[in-house]
Design a protein around this motif. Structure first.
Motif, PDB file in Angstrom:
ATOM      1  N   ILE A  13       0.841  -1.207   0.000  1.00 31.59           N
ATOM      2  CA  ILE A  13       0.000   0.000   0.000  1.00 31.59           C
ATOM      3  C   ILE A  13       0.871   1.250   0.000  1.00 31.59           C
ATOM      4  O   ILE A  13       0.606   2.198  -0.741  1.00 31.59           O
ATOM      5  CB  ILE A  13      -0.987  -0.019   1.185  1.00 31.59           C
ATOM      6  CG1 ILE A  13      -2.046  -1.102   0.973  1.00 31.59           C
ATOM      7  CG2 ILE A  13      -1.640   1.349   1.379  1.00 31.59           C
ATOM      8  CD1 ILE A  13      -2.931  -1.378   2.175  1.00 31.59           C
ATOM      9  N   VAL A  14       1.925   1.254   0.798  1.00 35.92           N
ATOM     10  CA  VAL A  14       2.853   2.395   0.814  1.00 35.92           C
ATOM     11  C   VAL A  14       3.460   2.584  -0.571  1.00 35.92           C
ATOM     12  O   VAL A  14       3.521   3.703  -1.091  1.00 35.92           O
ATOM     13  CB  VAL A  14       3.956   2.202   1.882  1.00 35.92           C
ATOM     14  CG1 VAL A  14       5.063   3.224   1.720  1.00 35.92           C
ATOM     15  CG2 VAL A  14       3.357   2.278   3.283  1.00 35.92           C
ATOM     16  N   ARG A  15       3.891   1.504  -1.199  1.00 39.04           N
ATOM     17  CA  ARG A  15       4.489   1.582  -2.530  1.00 39.04           C
ATOM     18  C   ARG A  15       3.508   2.165  -3.553  1.00 39.04           C
ATOM     19  O   ARG A  15       3.862   3.040  -4.347  1.00 39.04           O
ATOM     20  CB  ARG A  15       4.944   0.191  -2.992  1.00 39.04           C
ATOM     21  CG  ARG A  15       5.680   0.200  -4.329  1.00 39.04           C
ATOM     22  CD  ARG A  15       5.932  -1.207  -4.839  1.00 39.04           C
ATOM     23  NE  ARG A  15       4.715  -1.873  -5.283  1.00 39.04           N
ATOM     24  CZ  ARG A  15       4.107  -1.640  -6.450  1.00 39.04           C
ATOM     25  NH1 ARG A  15       4.576  -0.730  -7.288  1.00 39.04           N
ATOM     26  NH2 ARG A  15       3.016  -2.313  -6.784  1.00 39.04           N
ATOM     27  N   LEU A  16       2.259   1.719  -3.499  1.00 40.18           N
ATOM     28  CA  LEU A  16       1.249   2.198  -4.454  1.00 40.18           C
ATOM     29  C   LEU A  16       0.933   3.681  -4.244  1.00 40.18           C
ATOM     30  O   LEU A  16       0.836   4.438  -5.217  1.00 40.18           O
ATOM     31  CB  LEU A  16      -0.026   1.367  -4.322  1.00 40.18           C
ATOM     32  CG  LEU A  16       0.075  -0.074  -4.808  1.00 40.18           C
ATOM     33  CD1 LEU A  16      -1.135  -0.875  -4.356  1.00 40.18           C
ATOM     34  CD2 LEU A  16       0.223  -0.111  -6.323  1.00 40.18           C
ATOM     35  N   ILE A  17       0.766   4.087  -3.004  1.00 39.55           N
ATOM     36  CA  ILE A  17       0.439   5.492  -2.727  1.00 39.55           C
ATOM     37  C   ILE A  17       1.602   6.399  -3.098  1.00 39.55           C
ATOM     38  O   ILE A  17       1.416   7.438  -3.739  1.00 39.55           O
ATOM     39  CB  ILE A  17       0.006   5.664  -1.263  1.00 39.55           C
ATOM     40  CG1 ILE A  17      -1.373   5.015  -1.053  1.00 39.55           C
ATOM     41  CG2 ILE A  17      -0.013   7.144  -0.859  1.00 39.55           C
ATOM     42  CD1 ILE A  17      -1.852   4.992   0.375  1.00 39.55           C
ATOM     43  N   GLU A  18       2.813   6.014  -2.733  1.00 46.20           N
ATOM     44  CA  GLU A  18       3.980   6.833  -3.081  1.00 46.20           C
ATOM     45  C   GLU A  18       4.205   6.869  -4.590  1.00 46.20           C
ATOM     46  O   GLU A  18       4.680   7.864  -5.124  1.00 46.20           O
ATOM     47  CB  GLU A  18       5.218   6.324  -2.356  1.00 46.20           C
ATOM     48  CG  GLU A  18       5.178   6.626  -0.869  1.00 46.20           C
ATOM     49  CD  GLU A  18       6.376   6.095  -0.107  1.00 46.20           C
ATOM     50  OE1 GLU A  18       7.198   5.336  -0.690  1.00 46.20           O
ATOM     51  OE2 GLU A  18       6.495   6.436   1.088  1.00 46.20           O
ATOM     52  N   GLY A  19       3.820   5.806  -5.282  1.00 45.53           N
ATOM     53  CA  GLY A  19       3.936   5.768  -6.740  1.00 45.53           C
ATOM     54  C   GLY A  19       2.992   6.726  -7.438  1.00 45.53           C
ATOM     55  O   GLY A  19       3.187   7.070  -8.599  1.00 45.53           O
ATOM     56  N   HIS A  20       1.971   7.186  -6.718  1.00 48.97           N
ATOM     57  CA  HIS A  20       1.034   8.179  -7.259  1.00 48.97           C
ATOM     58  C   HIS A  20       1.172   9.511  -6.540  1.00 48.97           C
ATOM     59  O   HIS A  20       0.188  10.203  -6.301  1.00 48.97           O
ATOM     60  CB  HIS A  20      -0.407   7.667  -7.152  1.00 48.97           C
ATOM     61  CG  HIS A  20      -0.769   6.672  -8.185  1.00 48.97           C
ATOM     62  ND1 HIS A  20      -1.988   6.060  -8.236  1.00 48.97           N
ATOM     63  CD2 HIS A  20      -0.083   6.177  -9.241  1.00 48.97           C
ATOM     64  CE1 HIS A  20      -2.032   5.234  -9.259  1.00 48.97           C
ATOM     65  NE2 HIS A  20      -0.880   5.292  -9.886  1.00 48.97           N
ATOM     66  N   GLU A  21       2.399   9.860  -6.207  1.00 47.49           N
ATOM     67  CA  GLU A  21       2.730  11.166  -5.620  1.00 47.49           C
ATOM     68  C   GLU A  21       2.098  11.393  -4.253  1.00 47.49           C
ATOM     69  O   GLU A  21       1.907  12.535  -3.831  1.00 47.49           O
ATOM     70  CB  GLU A  21       2.331  12.294  -6.571  1.00 47.49           C
ATOM     71  CG  GLU A  21       2.958  12.183  -7.942  1.00 47.49           C
ATOM     72  CD  GLU A  21       2.334  13.123  -8.951  1.00 47.49           C
ATOM     73  OE1 GLU A  21       1.684  14.101  -8.549  1.00 47.49           O
ATOM     74  OE2 GLU A  21       2.500  12.872 -10.150  1.00 47.49           O
ATOM     75  N   GLY A  22       1.759  10.336  -3.551  1.00 45.43           N
ATOM     76  CA  GLY A  22       1.166  10.465  -2.224  1.00 45.43           C
ATOM     77  C   GLY A  22       2.168  10.144  -1.138  1.00 45.43           C
ATOM     78  O   GLY A  22       3.340   9.856  -1.400  1.00 45.43           O
ATOM     79  N   ASN A  23       1.695  10.188   0.094  1.00 45.52           N
ATOM     80  CA  ASN A  23       2.539   9.933   1.249  1.00 45.52           C
ATOM     81  C   ASN A  23       1.707   9.257   2.329  1.00 45.52           C
ATOM     82  O   ASN A  23       0.650   9.762   2.699  1.00 45.52           O
ATOM     83  CB  ASN A  23       3.111  11.263   1.766  1.00 45.52           C
ATOM     84  CG  ASN A  23       3.931  11.081   3.001  1.00 45.52           C
ATOM     85  OD1 ASN A  23       4.745  10.170   3.098  1.00 45.52           O
ATOM     86  ND2 ASN A  23       3.709  11.939   3.977  1.00 45.52           N
ATOM     87  N   VAL A  24       2.175   8.118   2.824  1.00 44.35           N
ATOM     88  CA  VAL A  24       1.482   7.430   3.908  1.00 44.35           C
ATOM     89  C   VAL A  24       1.974   8.004   5.232  1.00 44.35           C
ATOM     90  O   VAL A  24       3.163   7.953   5.532  1.00 44.35           O
ATOM     91  CB  VAL A  24       1.705   5.908   3.853  1.00 44.35           C
ATOM     92  CG1 VAL A  24       1.090   5.228   5.068  1.00 44.35           C
ATOM     93  CG2 VAL A  24       1.113   5.341   2.578  1.00 44.35           C
ATOM     94  N   ILE A  25       1.053   8.554   5.995  1.00 45.20           N
ATOM     95  CA  ILE A  25       1.375   9.131   7.297  1.00 45.20           C
ATOM     96  C   ILE A  25       1.399   8.032   8.349  1.00 45.20           C
ATOM     97  O   ILE A  25       2.276   7.975   9.202  1.00 45.20           O
ATOM     98  CB  ILE A  25       0.354  10.228   7.661  1.00 45.20           C
ATOM     99  CG1 ILE A  25       0.399  11.343   6.606  1.00 45.20           C
ATOM    100  CG2 ILE A  25       0.603  10.771   9.061  1.00 45.20           C
ATOM    101  CD1 ILE A  25      -0.787  12.275   6.625  1.00 45.20           C
ATOM    102  N   SER A  26       0.421   7.139   8.274  1.00 46.42           N
ATOM    103  CA  SER A  26       0.325   6.027   9.213  1.00 46.42           C
ATOM    104  C   SER A  26      -0.492   4.914   8.562  1.00 46.42           C
ATOM    105  O   SER A  26      -1.401   5.187   7.785  1.00 46.42           O
ATOM    106  CB  SER A  26      -0.350   6.495  10.502  1.00 46.42           C
ATOM    107  OG  SER A  26      -0.420   5.466  11.444  1.00 46.42           O
TER     108      SER A  26
END
Length: 144
Positions: A40-53
């Motif tokens: 999930i972290v990889r997918l979100i960061e791959g779309h210019e996002g950032n996982v906070i928690s």
């Protein structure tokens, strides 16, 4: 709250997302939970996002993330669910058979709520007072 920038936007879009397993089956073990979080972290960061928690529980996952305005939240969630379901079904097929059948891993439903740096009341007051400047009646705009 710190805002992020792109070439044409300044934004701060934080979301609380909850994804639930199909039939609320308790099939997210420690190893699967860790794999799920990493993906999930990889997918979100791959779309210019950032996982906070992020945290995985037996039958659901909580995600607190900042997402880019370039991608619709519903599409981000659909991508996360599709990719992780395929990955987990492929890599943990024998284990998951005892909980789930068919190709499903996630329930069709999900929870999502925005999460900002201020309360709704503070933001509402800020918006409502934007046109109230000294010497100008409420609701009138400055003439150019």
């Amino acid at each position: 709250m710190e805002y992020r920038r792109s070439s044409h936007a300044v934004f701060g879009l934080q979301y609380h997302i909850v994804l639930v397993t199909k039939y609320r089956r308790k099939c997210i073990s420690g190893e699967i939970g860790e794999r799920l979080k990493k993906e999930i972290v990889r997918l979100i960061e791959g779309h210019e996002g950032n996982v906070i928690s992020i945290e995985a529980v037996e039958d659901h996952v909580h995600i607190l993330a900042e997402l880019s305005p370039r991608y619709a939240v519903s599409n981000e969630i659909a991508t996360i669910k599709t990719v992780t379901a395929r990955l987990l079904r492929r890599d943990y097929e024998d284990y998951l058979k005892q909980f789930l059948w068919g190709d499903s891993f996630w329930s069709r439903s999900y929870f999502v709520a925005t999460s900002g740096g201020v309360t709704l009341d503070v933001l509402k007051e800020y918006v409502e007072t934007q046109n109230r400047k000294p010497g100008r009646p409420y609701g009138t705009k400055k003439k150019k």
